[in-house]
Design a protein around this motif. Sequence first.
Motif, PDB file in Angstrom:
ATOM      1  N   ASN A  15       5.275  10.073  -4.508  1.00  0.00           N
ATOM      2  CA  ASN A  15       5.559  10.380  -5.714  1.00  0.00           C
ATOM      3  C   ASN A  15       6.990  10.247  -6.114  1.00  0.00           C
ATOM      4  O   ASN A  15       7.961  10.236  -5.558  1.00  0.00           O
ATOM      5  CB  ASN A  15       5.489  12.219  -5.733  1.00  0.00           C
ATOM      6  CG  ASN A  15       6.100  12.804  -7.217  1.00  0.00           C
ATOM      7  OD1 ASN A  15       5.326  12.296  -7.938  1.00  0.00           O
ATOM      8  ND2 ASN A  15       7.142  13.585  -6.838  1.00  0.00           N
ATOM      9  N   ARG A  59       0.822  -1.339  -0.066  1.00  0.00           N
ATOM     10  CA  ARG A  59       0.172   0.099   0.017  1.00  0.00           C
ATOM     11  C   ARG A  59       0.849   1.140   0.088  1.00  0.00           C
ATOM     12  O   ARG A  59       2.083   1.184   0.533  1.00  0.00           O
ATOM     13  CB  ARG A  59      -0.811  -0.088   1.095  1.00  0.00           C
ATOM     14  CG  ARG A  59      -0.120   0.000   2.446  1.00  0.00           C
ATOM     15  CD  ARG A  59      -1.183  -0.264   3.809  1.00  0.00           C
ATOM     16  NE  ARG A  59      -0.328  -0.009   5.085  1.00  0.00           N
ATOM     17  CZ  ARG A  59      -0.398   1.374   5.765  1.00  0.00           C
ATOM     18  NH1 ARG A  59      -0.924   2.434   5.152  1.00  0.00           N
ATOM     19  NH2 ARG A  59       0.369   1.351   6.872  1.00  0.00           N
ATOM     20  N   GLU A  60       0.522   2.251  -0.622  1.00  0.00           N
ATOM     21  CA  GLU A  60       1.077   3.727  -0.462  1.00  0.00           C
ATOM     22  C   GLU A  60       0.195   4.803  -0.397  1.00  0.00           C
ATOM     23  O   GLU A  60      -0.842   4.781  -0.640  1.00  0.00           O
ATOM     24  CB  GLU A  60       1.635   3.912  -2.107  1.00  0.00           C
ATOM     25  CG  GLU A  60       0.708   3.657  -3.246  1.00  0.00           C
ATOM     26  CD  GLU A  60       1.301   3.489  -4.604  1.00  0.00           C
ATOM     27  OE1 GLU A  60       0.630   3.313  -5.428  1.00  0.00           O
ATOM     28  OE2 GLU A  60       2.583   3.770  -4.421  1.00  0.00           O
ATOM     29  N   GLY A  66       4.130   7.912  -8.250  1.00  0.00           N
ATOM     30  CA  GLY A  66       3.039   6.973  -8.054  1.00  0.00           C
ATOM     31  C   GLY A  66       2.295   6.897  -9.081  1.00  0.00           C
ATOM     32  O   GLY A  66       2.022   7.971 -10.062  1.00  0.00           O
ATOM     33  N   SER A  67       1.187   6.112  -9.170  1.00  0.00           N
ATOM     34  CA  SER A  67       1.090   4.801  -8.291  1.00  0.00           C
ATOM     35  C   SER A  67       1.958   3.735  -8.732  1.00  0.00           C
ATOM     36  O   SER A  67       2.243   3.501 -10.108  1.00  0.00           O
ATOM     37  CB  SER A  67      -0.291   4.637  -8.135  1.00  0.00           C
ATOM     38  OG  SER A  67      -0.717   3.570  -7.552  1.00  0.00           O
ATOM     39  N   CYS A  68       2.344   2.920  -7.610  1.00  0.00           N
ATOM     40  CA  CYS A  68       3.231   1.893  -8.339  1.00  0.00           C
ATOM     41  C   CYS A  68       2.366   0.510  -7.880  1.00  0.00           C
ATOM     42  O   CYS A  68       2.341  -0.255  -9.045  1.00  0.00           O
ATOM     43  CB  CYS A  68       4.243   1.683  -7.328  1.00  0.00           C
ATOM     44  SG  CYS A  68       5.596   0.721  -7.998  1.00  0.00           S
ATOM     45  N   ASN A 124      -0.911  -0.114  -8.157  1.00  0.00           N
ATOM     46  CA  ASN A 124      -2.165  -0.060  -8.426  1.00  0.00           C
ATOM     47  C   ASN A 124      -2.153  -0.278 -10.083  1.00  0.00           C
ATOM     48  O   ASN A 124      -2.920  -0.191 -10.903  1.00  0.00           O
ATOM     49  CB  ASN A 124      -2.923   1.155  -8.005  1.00  0.00           C
ATOM     50  CG  ASN A 124      -3.248   1.357  -6.779  1.00  0.00           C
ATOM     51  OD1 ASN A 124      -3.321   0.403  -6.216  1.00  0.00           O
ATOM     52  ND2 ASN A 124      -3.377   2.467  -6.199  1.00  0.00           N
TER      53      ASN A 124
END
Length: 416
Positions: A409, A404-405, A411-413, A415
């Motif tokens: 920045n 989760r994040e 991002g997003s990684c 997802n």
Amino acid sequence: MLMKQLILLLSLVTSAIAAFPYDEFNVFDYGATGFGEIDDSQAFLSAWRDACSTITQSARMIIPKGSFLLNPLLFSGPCEPQNIHFMVLGTIIAPDSPKSWKGRDSSQWIAFKDVIGLHVYGSGLIDGQGMHWWDQSCRYHPKQSKVFITHMTKCSSCFQEGCTKLAPTIFKFISCKESTLSNIYLVNSPQTHVLILNSKGFNVDNVMIQAPENSPNTDGIHIHSSHFVKITNSIIGTGDDCISVGDYTSDIEIANIECGPGHGISIGSLGKNKEVVVVENIHIHDSKLKGTTNGARIKTWQGGKGNIRHVTFENLVFDTVDNPIIIDQNYCDVRGTCKEEKNGVKISDVVYKNLQGTSSSKIAIDLNCSKAVPCTGITMENINLVGLQQGRPVTASCTNAQGREIGVNPGSCFNK
């Protein structure tokens, strides 16, 4: 009655004098020259022998101002004093030729083994004189069969057969407990500068370690098979990792480090030759990395087993770092040439929090995890990484990574 008390008192005083005769052992008193041209190894060993064997609470071996040439040495314990101090005020220099290690263990120069309460410190300098070793390193000269050593002072036609894979470490601490290394300056080790091996309760504080950026395998500090190790308030710039965490390690804290040049602060590489990995409870925080090839890095070989877990990278600043955040579960000597394996080291519960700075590569966050054993429980929070030049944004790449994040920045990684 009074006479008995007096006799008892005199007996106690006499015993105290016998038990604590002297606590300082100066290498000059054992024949050291301090000129830097004559081998002073025997004087150091003799001073250590007496310091280690004296019946006292605290003993101190003194290396005064001067220059001391030492061949490879092993200072062994266990010692009688509860604390034994190795105080360096002068300069200790290694032999300038790899030939001095002929017939000896080429992996070490100065080693301490089986010592409890060891404290190495001082305002002096430890110079590994690694230049000639670097000239014949297999990392830079893999096909080398013979090297002509042109800058040696004691012979006009000296040759070294083949390249060198293994070179000396300045300081090895082997099976040392409740010990410290502090307030000291180390330069130009042939290979790793400090190795902490099979040790427990070891603190490193306020050390400076320097070697050229192009010097091969000159890690600043490497930790292996050790527990409850703390490294703080230090400046490290070398040709390899500033600090590297090896296998069978736990409860490691690394804080207030200025790292660069070098390869960053790394966990690994681990799992080579299908080894089982046990690494946990690693906390790296409040540090700055400048001009390094990596920042916060975890690297493992395919085919390994075991776990890397409970790792936190927190409050880090990156300045012109190639790979600020990187996990590579497909680490290989030559990138892309290692075949895909069905097993891998499990990487889980890794936290990246409050990280910021500049990335000199396009991919600022790169989680290259294993297809067979994905990374899980990755947390990214309050991260801001930007490119060196305005208008050239950086990206994040996460492969086989779950987590989760929050406030990341680029991002997003996860997802994607």
